[in-house]
Design a protein around this motif. Structure first.
Motif, short mmCIF file in Angstrom:
data_model
loop_
_atom_site.label_atom_id
_atom_site.label_comp_id
_atom_site.label_asym_id
_atom_site.label_seq_id
_atom_site.Cartn_x
_atom_site.Cartn_y
_atom_site.Cartn_z
N SER A 91 0.83 -1.20 0.00
CA SER A 91 0.00 0.00 0.00
C SER A 91 0.86 1.26 0.00
CB SER A 91 -0.92 0.01 1.22
OG SER A 91 -0.17 0.07 2.43
N ALA A 92 0.23 2.36 -0.32
CA ALA A 92 0.89 3.67 -0.29
C ALA A 92 -0.17 4.72 -0.01
CB ALA A 92 1.58 3.95 -1.62
N ASP A 132 -6.74 18.01 1.86
CA ASP A 132 -6.67 17.70 3.28
C ASP A 132 -7.03 16.25 3.58
OD1 ASP A 132 -9.29 17.84 2.54
OD2 ASP A 132 -9.94 19.13 4.20
N THR A 133 -7.05 15.41 2.56
CA THR A 133 -7.41 14.00 2.74
C THR A 133 -6.23 13.10 2.41
OG1 THR A 133 -9.70 14.47 2.11
CG2 THR A 133 -9.01 12.18 2.05
N SER A 134 -5.96 12.15 3.27
CA SER A 134 -4.88 11.18 3.06
C SER A 134 -5.44 9.78 3.29
CB SER A 134 -3.72 11.45 4.01
OG SER A 134 -2.68 10.51 3.82
N VAL A 135 -5.31 8.92 2.28
CA VAL A 135 -5.86 7.56 2.35
C VAL A 135 -4.75 6.57 2.05
CG1 VAL A 135 -7.49 5.92 1.34
CG2 VAL A 135 -8.17 8.31 1.69
N SER A 136 -4.63 5.53 2.88
CA SER A 136 -3.70 4.45 2.61
C SER A 136 -4.39 3.45 1.68
CB SER A 136 -3.29 3.77 3.91
OG SER A 136 -2.37 2.72 3.65
N VAL A 151 3.06 6.87 -5.73
CA VAL A 151 1.76 7.42 -6.12
C VAL A 151 1.96 8.73 -6.85
CG1 VAL A 151 -0.44 8.32 -5.28
CG2 VAL A 151 0.57 6.30 -4.20
N ASP A 152 1.20 8.91 -7.93
CA ASP A 152 1.23 10.17 -8.68
C ASP A 152 -0.21 10.67 -8.81
OD1 ASP A 152 1.59 12.30 -10.35
OD2 ASP A 152 2.52 11.17 -11.98
N VAL A 153 -0.47 11.86 -8.25
CA VAL A 153 -1.82 12.42 -8.29
C VAL A 153 -1.92 13.57 -9.29
CG1 VAL A 153 -2.37 11.75 -5.92
CG2 VAL A 153 -1.28 13.96 -6.35
#
Length: 218
Positions: A114-115, A121-125, A164-166
């Motif tokens: 996972s990453a 303001d949101t962070s999800v594993s 991860v690339d957003v």
């Protein structure tokens, strides 16, 4: 030791130099000892280093084993360059160390790997959910991480690590267009075949603000 005329004696080549391996023959002829050094060869010492190119990146490898001239040694690719699986062949020729890494492949990422996906303001594993080979990419919906975003983010497997690339996520709401980035957010960075995560050194970053880091920290 006395050597009769026409006969020979042997001694380790290392008696001449600790950089040599094999056996030195001493032939007695006309009351003189004549060295026959054909059996001596330069060793690849355990401090020997060589350059290995894997994944388009050059790696300096220090070998921990002494190899005799003309000999080979099989070892795990991960012992040569971390992040690779398979078997590599080390060989020594004239004191020069070389590796055959044609069977080395980048380690895959397990389905449970996972990453963190960070959007505003949101962070999800986020777990991969399926095994990826090194270099493979998996897409996810940005809206499933933060409903204020549209588009796709990507999760890339490289040498057993997930990045991860957003960049493909687009803000569709005023709530995120001016949001700052939390300083505790870990940023995934890829330099060549190396992947690392770096925390922001500031408490927060304003929208559009940039922060630089040391490539050596990756």
């Amino acid at each position: 030791e006395t050597v009769a005329s026409g006969s020979s004696a042997s001694m380790p080549c290392s008696s001449v130099s600790d950089k040599l391996g094999g056996t030195l023959q001493l032939l007695c002829s006309n009351q003189q000892l004549q060295p026959q050094a054909a059996g001596c060869g330069l060793l690849c010492l355990n401090a020997s280093t060589t350059s290995v190119v894997l994944g388009g990146t050059t790696h300096e490898v220090r070998w921990p084993v002494i190899l005799a001239d003309g000999s080979e040694h099989s070892t795990a690719c991960a012992d040569v360059v971390p992040g690779y699986s398979g078997s590599a062949q080390a060989s020594c020729s004239g004191g020069t160390l070389s590796f055959d890494t044609s069977n080395c492949k980048g380690m895959p990422c397990e389905a449970t790997a996972s990453a963190k996906v960070n959007l505003s303001d949101t962070s999800v594993s986020q777990a991969l959910g399926q095994e990826l080979q090194s270099g493979e990419v998996l897409k996810g919906l940005c809206s499933e991480v933060n409903s204020n975003f549209a588009g796709d983010y990507t999760m890339t497997c490289l040498l057993g690590q997930v990045s991860v690339d957003v960049a493909g996520c687009t803000c569709t709401s005023d709530r995120c267009s001016a949001s700052s980035c939390r300083g505790t957010t870990e940023v995934s960075v890829q330099v060549g075949s190396m992947v690392g995560t770096l925390p922001s050194s500031k408490e927060y970053l304003l929208n559009g603000e940039k922060l630089s880091g040391d490539c050596g920290d990756v």
